[in-house]
Design a protein around this motif. Structure first.
Motif, PDB file in Angstrom:
ATOM      1  N   ARG A 291       0.840  -1.205   0.000  1.00  0.00           N
ATOM      2  CA  ARG A 291       0.000   0.000   0.000  1.00  0.00           C
ATOM      3  C   ARG A 291       0.872   1.252   0.000  1.00  0.00           C
ATOM      4  O   ARG A 291       0.602   2.224  -0.732  1.00  0.00           O
ATOM      5  CB  ARG A 291      -0.909  -0.020   1.225  1.00  0.00           C
ATOM      6  N   ARG A 292       1.938   1.236   0.789  1.00  0.00           N
ATOM      7  CA  ARG A 292       2.842   2.391   0.800  1.00  0.00           C
ATOM      8  C   ARG A 292       3.517   2.557  -0.558  1.00  0.00           C
ATOM      9  O   ARG A 292       3.689   3.684  -1.044  1.00  0.00           O
ATOM     10  CB  ARG A 292       3.899   2.222   1.896  1.00  0.00           C
TER      11      ARG A 292
ATOM     12  N   GLU B 209       1.159   4.181  -2.942  1.00  0.00           N
ATOM     13  CA  GLU B 209       1.041   5.613  -2.674  1.00  0.00           C
ATOM     14  C   GLU B 209       2.260   6.367  -3.188  1.00  0.00           C
ATOM     15  O   GLU B 209       2.137   7.451  -3.769  1.00  0.00           O
ATOM     16  CB  GLU B 209       0.859   5.837  -1.173  1.00  0.00           C
TER      17      GLU B 209
ATOM     18  N   SER C 188       2.116   6.520  -6.949  1.00  0.00           N
ATOM     19  CA  SER C 188       1.088   7.477  -7.366  1.00  0.00           C
ATOM     20  C   SER C 188       1.626   8.906  -7.265  1.00  0.00           C
ATOM     21  O   SER C 188       1.399   9.727  -8.170  1.00  0.00           O
ATOM     22  CB  SER C 188      -0.156   7.300  -6.496  1.00  0.00           C
ATOM     23  N   ARG C 189       2.353   9.214  -6.190  1.00  0.00           N
ATOM     24  CA  ARG C 189       2.958  10.543  -6.058  1.00  0.00           C
ATOM     25  C   ARG C 189       3.995  10.781  -7.147  1.00  0.00           C
ATOM     26  O   ARG C 189       4.101  11.899  -7.680  1.00  0.00           O
ATOM     27  CB  ARG C 189       3.610  10.702  -4.682  1.00  0.00           C
TER      28      ARG C 189
END
Length: 674
Positions: A250-251, A254, A257-258
């Motif tokens: 999950r990290r 993220e 995505s950034r």
């Protein structure tokens, strides 16, 4: 007559007789204590010495026990009056008592089967692969005996039954792979195999706990509900490896995505301020013409252009520096423009020796000598040439380049004024592009590399793991070159890269690496994640909408609402939120995990089919069944088993989707009808 010599011989003989008598008494004591120890071990083993030996003295299967360990075991077994040194029969504390010394008959039997396994199969793990032909994970007594005899063990059924009891230490009536690993003769290999098998079992238990906790956690129950997870237990469950991996993934999602957002905002800012990414590189990012920048230069540029307020600099640098060498080049910012510039530079060198050489070609000299006009723009100068005129002259000279030619021309048009000068061509001469930009695309070279990878690693996914060292699901040029070196490929690496990197993005994805495998994976993924009717309908709609697995994975990385909206645009508008959420979560899993899950499900399908066939045709049916279980058969979504013998040559085809929802009785009926 008595003499001194006679007296000496008499004392010596007395001492020898006394010593012999002592040794005889010690031997009698050793025999008695060994007999009592054998009786005790057999009693502890349910009437079997071998099982008692493993349970009480030798749980690791080394077939020996040291004097110190034996002394401790004797006290534990209630034989404290016995002496370990007496039973072993040595005076050194580091000597061992072996099974063959305690019971020669049983020891010889165990040594015989261990030597047979070593000579015929190499290891107990390889033996298990052969005897567990149906891949059920365990064998009963009859299956063990018949499998060993059919594979050439020279022994009676009674001996094999006794060995089965020796292996079945928990008296469950079945043996598995972990239980036979102690038959390995090499102590290091035995310890390693047992450790790996135990860790595998431990991992299965942990995954079960994590699955239960995860499902309970997402039921949206009130904290006061009796079925809600308890806060004081959260720490223990959250530390389970499967849940740790989920949080890590999950990290990573993220972070990625950034990174994508930072690069998108950065490129849009370049186009807004400079008109194109290639011109932005030349005028703003690298005005000195080094063609490479470091992190500090990029940070300075973003601050001067006021992009640091909108762009996360660390994420931007990470996504631009794909090969992790600490430098970013023109090809990282404007990949298609870099391809066009490199191709144009190579063409100029072949034609005139340099890019500046074409400036004095008759075609361009004549174009500059005449008044130049392009719409409302007029130019009267022999030192500059309009961009459109320059492009027309290149066509006349036979220039047919690749990449984004508009991006190339914008890079040469330094001031965005619509003209090009000789200095712009000199700038291009100072550039030394990477090998993969100057090489010609070669399908033959790529086929050679792919064949070498598949020959060494077996499957496209294993070959992909070999190339994708950092696990980012993207292979950069540096990783590709390193992977080719590891397989000792010395051909046209740059040509192979240009062929596979069709979009000149600077990295390749799994879809570009093996599109056939990706299509197969999509089919298997849908039938593994959804019920067969829904999976079949969804697969047809995805094919009509030209949506591939990478596109679905990309859609699933965003919010659930955007994923549902993307499905609606593809014509899939009847997906409930719960199903869409489950599908999105599955799509976000790493490819390795998806592949592993699908393989396990197919293995379970195969086991279920064979079990049903055994129930329908009898316990010995597997001897008359040839099982075909290749990747090709699974790509068709079918399972094939050819039945011969009393049934004749008949083919049995079962749809994999139907098999999962079919009851055992219906399956048995279908098989019996054949």
């Amino acid at each position: 007559r008595w003499t001194m010599g006679d007296k000496s011989d008499g004392l010596g003989g007395l001492r020898r007789k006394s010593q012999q008598l002592e040794e005889a008494n010690l031997e009698l004591k050793r025999v008695k204590e060994r007999r009592d120890l054998v009786f005790t071990l057999a009693e502890r083993g349910g009437g079997l010495l071998l099982r008692g030996w493993r349970r009480e003295l030798d749980p690791d299967g080394s077939m020996d026990v040291s004097v110190k360990e034996l002394d401790w075991h004797l006290r534990r077994l209630g034989l404290g009056d016995f002496s370990a040194k007496t039973i072993v029969g040595v005076n050194k504390m580091d000597e061992m008592l072996t099974l063959e010394e305690l019971c020669p008959t049983d020891g010889e039997l165990v040594s015989r089967i261990r030597d047979w396994i070593k000579d015929e199969f190499g290891s107990p793990a390889a033996l298990w692969t052969v005897i567990d032909s149906k891949q059920l994970g365990n064998l009963d007594r009859e299956g063990w005996i018949s499998a060993c005899i059919s594979n050439g063990f020279q022994g009676t059924a009674q001996e094999l039954s006794y060995l089965f009891d020796f292996i079945d230490i928990d008296e469950s009536g079945q043996v598995n792979k972990e239980e036979i690993l102690f038959l390995e003769t090499d102590s290091e290999a035995r310890d390693k195999a047992i450790f790996e098998e135990k860790m595998k079992s431990r991992g299965q238990v942990q995954r079960l706990w994590a699955s239960v906790y995860w499902s309970e956690l997402h039921k949206d129950l009130s904290p006061l509900h009796r079925m809600a997870p308890r806060p004081w237990m959260a720490k223990s469950f959250e530390s389970l490896p499967p849940l740790v991996i989920v949080r890590r993934q999950r990290r990573l999602r993220e972070v990625r995505s950034r990174q994508r957002e930072a690069k998108s905002v950065f490129l849009k800012g370049l186009i807004h301020k400079f008109g194109s990414c290639a011109r932005a590189w030349r005028r703003g990012i690298d005005p000195n013409g080094h063609f490479y920048i470091d992190k500090m230069i990029l940070r300075h540029f973003c601050r001067t252009q006021e992009l640091d307020k909108e762009v996360h600099l660390q994420s931007l640098w990470t996504t631009l520096d794909t090969d992790k060498d600490g430098r970013v080049g023109l090809q990282d910012v404007a990949p298609l423009g870099a391809v066009a510039l490199a191709s144009f530079r190579a063409w100029c060198r072949r034609l005139c020796g340099s890019c500046r050489g074409i400036w004095n070609l008759p075609c361009l000299v004549e174009a500059r000598a005449m008044p130049q006009k392009d719409g409302s723009v007029q130019l009267m100068s022999d030192r500059k040439i309009l961009v459109r005129k320059f492009a027309d002259c290149l066509k006349v000279l036979g220039w047919q380049g690749g990449g984004d030619q508009a991006e190339m021309l914008s890079a040469l048009d330094y001031y965005n004024a619509g003209f090009i000068s000789e200095a712009d061509l000199y700038w291009l001469d100072t550039w030394e592009p990477p090998l993969f930009l100057t090489a010609d695309a070669s399908e033959e070279a790529w086929n050679e590399i792919r064949d070498s990878l598949l020959e060494r690693f077996g499957t496209p996914l294993n070959a992909w793991r070999h190339l994708d060292v950092d696990g980012q699901n993207e292979v950069s040029w540096a990783e590709f070159v390193a992977g080719c070196r590891r397989i000792r490929y010395k051909g046209d690496t740059g040509g192979a890269w240009r062929f596979i990197d069709g979009d000149a993005s600077g990295y390749i994805s799994m879809e570009e690496f093996s599109p056939e495998h990706y299509n197969v994976l999509l089919h298997r993924f849908l039938f593994g994640a959804l019920l067969p009717p829904a999976a079949k309908i969804l697969e047809e709609k995805l094919e009509d909408a030209n949506l591939s697995l990478p596109a679905l994975r990309k859609m699933a990385k965003g919010p659930l609402e955007s994923f549902q909206e993307g499905l609606k645009k593809a014509g899939i508008d009847r997906v409930v939120p719960k199903t869409a959420k489950r599908l999105a979560e599955s799509l976000c899993e790493p490819l390795e995990k998806v592949e592993r899950k699908l393989n396990l499900s197919e293995k379970g399908l195969r086991q279920l089919t064979l079990a049903a066939l055994d129930m329908a045709l009898g316990p010995e049916a597997y001897k008359r069944i040839f099982v075909s279980h290749t990747d090709e058969s699974w790509t068709l979504g079918k399972y094939a088993a050819a039945l011969s013998g009393s049934l004749g040559q008949t083919e049995l085809w079962l749809e994999s989707g139907e098999l999962w929802v079919m009851s055992s009785r219906t399956l048995i009926k279908k098989v019996t009808e054949l």
